[in-house]
Motif scaffolding. Sequence first.
Motif, PDB file in Angstrom:
ATOM      1  N   THR A  99      14.032  19.687   9.592  1.00 11.13           N
ATOM      2  CA  THR A  99      15.119  19.918   8.313  1.00 11.13           C
ATOM      3  C   THR A  99      15.551  18.532   8.139  1.00 11.13           C
ATOM      4  O   THR A  99      15.637  18.276   6.934  1.00 11.13           O
ATOM      5  CB  THR A  99      16.190  20.587   9.294  1.00 11.13           C
ATOM      6  N   CYS A 102      12.796  17.160   5.847  1.00  8.43           N
ATOM      7  CA  CYS A 102      12.923  17.881   4.470  1.00  8.43           C
ATOM      8  C   CYS A 102      13.996  17.150   3.573  1.00  8.43           C
ATOM      9  O   CYS A 102      13.929  16.850   2.281  1.00  8.43           O
ATOM     10  CB  CYS A 102      13.272  19.163   4.419  1.00  8.43           C
ATOM     11  N   LEU A 103      15.159  16.876   4.331  1.00  6.24           N
ATOM     12  CA  LEU A 103      15.999  16.127   3.307  1.00  6.24           C
ATOM     13  C   LEU A 103      15.720  14.746   3.058  1.00  6.24           C
ATOM     14  O   LEU A 103      16.140  14.314   1.870  1.00  6.24           O
ATOM     15  CB  LEU A 103      17.665  16.134   4.308  1.00  6.24           C
ATOM     16  N   ASP A 120      19.737  21.532  -0.926  1.00  7.59           N
ATOM     17  CA  ASP A 120      20.511  20.472   0.062  1.00  7.59           C
ATOM     18  C   ASP A 120      21.552  20.970   0.794  1.00  7.59           C
ATOM     19  O   ASP A 120      21.873  20.599   1.971  1.00  7.59           O
ATOM     20  CB  ASP A 120      20.890  19.334  -0.963  1.00  7.59           C
ATOM     21  N   LEU A 123      19.906  23.137   3.440  1.00 11.68           N
ATOM     22  CA  LEU A 123      19.488  22.006   4.578  1.00 11.68           C
ATOM     23  C   LEU A 123      20.505  21.654   5.559  1.00 11.68           C
ATOM     24  O   LEU A 123      20.213  21.340   6.561  1.00 11.68           O
ATOM     25  CB  LEU A 123      18.612  21.284   4.086  1.00 11.68           C
ATOM     26  N   GLU A 126      21.881  24.079   7.949  1.00  9.28           N
ATOM     27  CA  GLU A 126      20.724  24.423   8.762  1.00  9.28           C
ATOM     28  C   GLU A 126      20.898  23.114   9.842  1.00  9.28           C
ATOM     29  O   GLU A 126      20.755  23.632  11.135  1.00  9.28           O
ATOM     30  CB  GLU A 126      19.381  24.445   8.222  1.00  9.28           C
ATOM     31  N   THR A 127      21.168  21.965   9.568  1.00 12.41           N
ATOM     32  CA  THR A 127      21.236  20.824  10.491  1.00 12.41           C
ATOM     33  C   THR A 127      22.325  21.025  11.614  1.00 12.41           C
ATOM     34  O   THR A 127      22.466  20.775  12.666  1.00 12.41           O
ATOM     35  CB  THR A 127      21.396  19.492   9.648  1.00 12.41           C
ATOM     36  N   THR A 239      17.523  28.923   3.943  1.00  8.85           N
ATOM     37  CA  THR A 239      17.061  27.615   3.523  1.00  8.85           C
ATOM     38  C   THR A 239      15.915  27.992   2.647  1.00  8.85           C
ATOM     39  O   THR A 239      15.667  27.529   1.589  1.00  8.85           O
ATOM     40  CB  THR A 239      16.722  26.847   4.534  1.00  8.85           C
ATOM     41  N   ASP A 358       9.390  20.169  -3.329  1.00 11.14           N
ATOM     42  CA  ASP A 358      10.012  21.534  -2.501  1.00 11.14           C
ATOM     43  C   ASP A 358       8.782  22.498  -2.102  1.00 11.14           C
ATOM     44  O   ASP A 358       8.797  23.191  -1.161  1.00 11.14           O
ATOM     45  CB  ASP A 358      10.916  22.141  -3.542  1.00 11.14           C
ATOM     46  N   CYS A 362       7.864  20.024   1.505  1.00  7.93           N
ATOM     47  CA  CYS A 362       8.720  20.652   2.274  1.00  7.93           C
ATOM     48  C   CYS A 362       8.064  22.038   2.830  1.00  7.93           C
ATOM     49  O   CYS A 362       8.243  22.348   4.165  1.00  7.93           O
ATOM     50  CB  CYS A 362       9.979  21.208   1.541  1.00  7.93           C
ATOM     51  N   ARG A 366       7.782  23.011   6.801  1.00  8.53           N
ATOM     52  CA  ARG A 366       8.386  24.233   7.372  1.00  8.53           C
ATOM     53  C   ARG A 366       7.360  25.432   7.570  1.00  8.53           C
ATOM     54  O   ARG A 366       7.976  26.308   8.432  1.00  8.53           O
ATOM     55  CB  ARG A 366       9.320  24.725   6.214  1.00  8.53           C
TER      56      ARG A 366
END
Length: 374
Positions: A99, A102-103, A120, A123, A126-127, A239, A358, A362, A366
Motif C-alpha cells: 500500500t 503504491c502511494l 489516494d 490507499l 487502507e494504510t 481500493t 495505476d 500498482c 497488488r
Amino acid sequence: MSTKQGDGSNLENMEFMRNHSELFRAECVRLITDTDTSCKRMQNDDSKRLGQRVRDIQFVKKELEMKLGEIVVEIELLETSQSREANALEACKEPLRVTVLCLEERMKRFPSERRHDEVDRELLKETEVIQAATLLLQTVAEQIAEQLRLNRSIQHQLEQDLQEKSEAQCIDNSCVLMTTRSTDNPLSLSVTPEQWENITDINMAKAEQQKADSMALRAMVESLLEQMAADMKKQARATAAALQLNVWEIKAARSQMTEQLATILCELSSQQQVRGDLQTAVSENQCVLGLAQARLALRLQRPSKEQCLDPAQCQLLTEVQQLREAVAQSEEEQRALVRCQRELQANMELKTSSLYIDEVVCARHRDPLIMLSF
C-alpha cells in the motif's frame, strides 16, 4: 484371753489386706482390659480416620488432576491462538508495504496529474486500517503472553499441590499399615485440616479464574482476527474498485482526446488545403493587381478634379485584400489547431503515464497480494 484377742485381730488385718489385694488385682485386671480395649478402639478409629483421609485425598487428587488437565488444554489452545495472532501480525507487513509502495508510485505522476483523488484516499484509508490492526495485534500479543504466564503459574501450583497430595496419600497409606510394632516416628502436623482444604480450594479457585480469563481472551482474539480480516478485505476491495474506476476514467478521457486529436488533424489538413488554395488565388490575381496598380499610378497624374476611383478597380483591390486577410486568418487558424494538437498529445502522454502507473505498476504490486482469513 488377751493373747487370743491379739491373734484374732492380726487375722482380721491379714484377711482385710488379702481382700484388698484381691480387689486391687481385679481392678488392675479390669483397667488392663479396659485400656487394651480403648487402645484397640482408638487404633481402629485412627485407622478408619486415616482411611477416610486417604479417600479424601484421592477425591481431591482427582479434582486437581481434572483441573490440571483443563489448564493444560487451555494453555495449548491459547498457544494456538498466540500462533494465529503472530501469523496475523506477520501477514500485515506485506499488505502495508504494498500500500505504501503504491502511494509512492502514484507520487511519481506528472504534477498536473498528481491530485489527491479517490484512489489516494482509499490507499491512505487502507494504510490506516492495516496500521490500526498491527497496533491492536501487538497489544493482544502482550495480553496473550501475560495470560500464558498466569496459566503456567497456576499449572505449576496445581502440579505442586498434586505432588504434595500424592506424598500425603503415600504417608497416610503407610500410617494405615502401621502396627504397634512399627518404630516410625510420628509426623508433626504443620497445618490444620481446615487450612489443608483451604490451600487446595484456593488453588482450584485460581485455576478456574485463570481458565475463565484465558477462554475469554481466546474468544476475544478469535473475534478480533475475524473482524480485522473482514475489515482489511473490505478496504482492499474498495481500493481495487477505486483503481479500476480511475483506470476506466483515464482510458475514457484518453479515448476522447484521441477522437479530438483525429478531428483536429483532419481540420488542420483542411486548413492547410484552404490556405494553399487562397495563396494560389492570390498569386493568380497578382498580375491583375499589378496592372490595376499601374493604372492607378498613371491616373493619379490626371488633374485633381478629374481623379476618381474606377468601380472595377475598387472591386479588384477589395477582392485582393480579402484574399490576403483570408490567408492570414487561415494561418492563424492553423497555428491554433497546431497548439491544440500539441496540447492534446501532451495530455495524452500524461494520461498514458498515469494509466501505466495505476493499471500496470500498482496492479503488479497488488495482484499477488491475497487477504487471507487469519
